[in-house]
Design an enzyme around this catalytic site. Structure first.
Site, PDB file in Angstrom:
ATOM      1  N   HIS A   1       0.812  -1.219   0.000  1.00  0.00           N
ATOM      2  CA  HIS A   1       0.000   0.000   0.000  1.00  0.00           C
ATOM      3  C   HIS A   1       0.848   1.272   0.000  1.00  0.00           C
ATOM      4  CE1 HIS A   1      -3.727  -2.234   0.252  1.00  0.00           C
ATOM      5  NE2 HIS A   1      -3.120  -3.021   1.100  1.00  0.00           N
TER       6      HIS A   1
ATOM      7  N   SER B   1     -12.498  -4.756   7.070  1.00  0.00           N
ATOM      8  CA  SER B   1     -11.690  -4.175   5.991  1.00  0.00           C
ATOM      9  C   SER B   1     -11.728  -2.657   5.960  1.00  0.00           C
ATOM     10  CB  SER B   1     -12.170  -4.702   4.634  1.00  0.00           C
ATOM     11  OG  SER B   1     -12.354  -6.092   4.654  1.00  0.00           O
TER      12      SER B   1
ATOM     13  N   TYR C   1     -13.893   0.538   2.038  1.00  0.00           N
ATOM     14  CA  TYR C   1     -12.786  -0.411   1.885  1.00  0.00           C
ATOM     15  C   TYR C   1     -11.455   0.333   1.956  1.00  0.00           C
ATOM     16  CZ  TYR C   1     -10.311  -4.436  -0.188  1.00  0.00           C
ATOM     17  OH  TYR C   1      -9.470  -5.495  -0.425  1.00  0.00           O
TER      18      TYR C   1
ATOM     19  N   HIS D   1      -9.382  -9.811  11.591  1.00  0.00           N
ATOM     20  CA  HIS D   1      -8.445  -8.944  10.868  1.00  0.00           C
ATOM     21  C   HIS D   1      -8.961  -7.517  10.978  1.00  0.00           C
ATOM     22  CE1 HIS D   1      -5.704  -7.997   7.366  1.00  0.00           C
ATOM     23  NE2 HIS D   1      -6.571  -7.002   7.245  1.00  0.00           N
TER      24      HIS D   1
ATOM     25  N   HIS E   1      -8.465  -3.060  10.985  1.00  0.00           N
ATOM     26  CA  HIS E   1      -7.774  -1.877  10.459  1.00  0.00           C
ATOM     27  C   HIS E   1      -7.908  -0.744  11.471  1.00  0.00           C
ATOM     28  CE1 HIS E   1      -6.470  -2.716   6.262  1.00  0.00           C
ATOM     29  NE2 HIS E   1      -7.313  -3.725   6.403  1.00  0.00           N
TER      30      HIS E   1
END
Length: 347
Positions: free
Chosen positions: A20, A171, A291, A200, A202
């Site tokens: 990224h 996400s 996203y 997971h 963020h």
């Protein structure tokens, strides 16, 4: 929150996340350096995949310096204890890519789909399990599942396809701890006790650590993160911080805290082209439920069309866009720019 005496398996996503801030410019030397150094703190599983997963050389992003197989064959023989995982997106990765990855020594395959489209993963999950891989159904943008739907989607994967682990994937960095606990709890209540659950997160709303703890408390035995918080938007759960928090709470990770701190500070941070932080655009991602990988696309569109990335992201959230719809960002920015020009003329 009492987690004293519990165990958690932490997975490092740094190399996937490195795509990224440094899109597809990672060299073989860098690809080798990060996993081999992460091996020392005893990270059990390391993700080695291109941004779009196996077979993900795509004009949507940038063509990588090397193909999947070159990266995998360069890294895996050098690892002493860590296992390697690879991401596979149905519609991009094929059975040939899967066979190649397993032949290279990959042990875990993450088959990623949008949370409400798990049915497209049937062939990939089934083949991965048939070939003996640790197989994960990776349900992205989990905040978009209406109450009670996540368990149904996960049961479809496990009972029909054979995934031995299901991930609740935030996400967008949108969820709060109570929401994570609720979704993980629903999964745990519905799934076979032998089926593992992962989380997971963020950091777009600054909640990655708290959400990962909530996920673990709710029954997630696998937690993703990345050293120095590498990742889309404001990054993933920073592993060195999470290891320290777990140590304070008496949760066993098996990871050497000082060594992973050193990896983050001495190796990974100097490799970054730009700092990963909760700036206004990353915060907007989380707030609007967008996203995380859309951030760089929106920022590029801002430079091209003069529409603030924040405004683009808010509209993307309002429209309920999902991963894979990157082409809409350019169209949306152009439409918003034209609309603003018309307003100026009429004024």
């Amino acid at each position: 929150m009492n987690l004293q005496g519990k165990n958690v398996t932490l997975y490092d996503m740094s190399l996937l996340x490195f795509m990224h801030p440094n899109p597809y410019h990672i060299t073989l030397e860098q690809m080798i350096a990060v996993p081999t150094v992460l091996d020392a703190p005893r990270i059990p599983l390391i993700e080695i995949t291109l941004r779009d997963g196996l077979g993900g050389r795509s004009i949507n992003y940038v063509f990588p310096a090397h193909i999947d197989e070159e990266y995998l064959r360069a890294v895996i023989p050098r690892l002493k204890q860590a296992k390697v995982s690879a991401l596979l997106l149905p519609g991009i990765g094929t059975v040939d890519h899967l066979n190649m990855a397993l032949d290279c020594g990959v042990s875990t395959i993450l088959v990623a789909t949008h949370c409400t489209e798990a049915d497209v993963s049937e062939h990939h999950i089934g083949m991965s399990r048939m070939l003996g891989a640790d197989t994960v159904g990776f349900l992205m943008m989990a905040h978009m599942i209406r109450r009670g739907k996540s368990a149904g989607a996960a049961r479809l994967d496990v009972k029909c396809y054979g995934a031995n682990c299901i991930y609740c994937t935030d996400s967008a960095g949108y969820m709060l701890p109570d929401e994570v606990s609720e979704k993980i709890g629903l999964l745990r209540a519905e799934l076979n006790p032998a089926t593992e659950i992962g989380f997971h997160g963020h950091h777009n709303m600054g909640m990655a650590i708290a959400n990962s703890l909530a996920g673990h408390r709710g029954g997630a035995s696998r937690i993703d993160g990345s050293v120095a918080g590498l990742g889309a938007g404001a990054g993933n759960t920073p592993l060195e911080v999470f290891v320290a928090v777990c140590k304070r709470m008496g949760v066993e990770t098996g990871i050497d805290l000082y060594k992973i701190m050193d990896v983050a500070e001495d190796l990974v941070v100097p490799m970054m082209d730009q700092p990963i932080r909760v700036d206004r655009d990353a915060l907007t991602l989380g707030y609007a439920g967008v996203y995380s990988s859309f951030l760089l696309f929106a920022q590029r569109a801002e430079k091209k069309y003069g529409v603030p990335a924040r405004d683009i992201l808010v509209e993307l959230g309002r429209r309920g866009t999902v991963g894979g719809q990157e082409d809409m960002i350019e169209d949306l920015a152009l439409d918003m720019s034209r609309a603003r020009q018309k307003q100026k003329v009429s004024a």
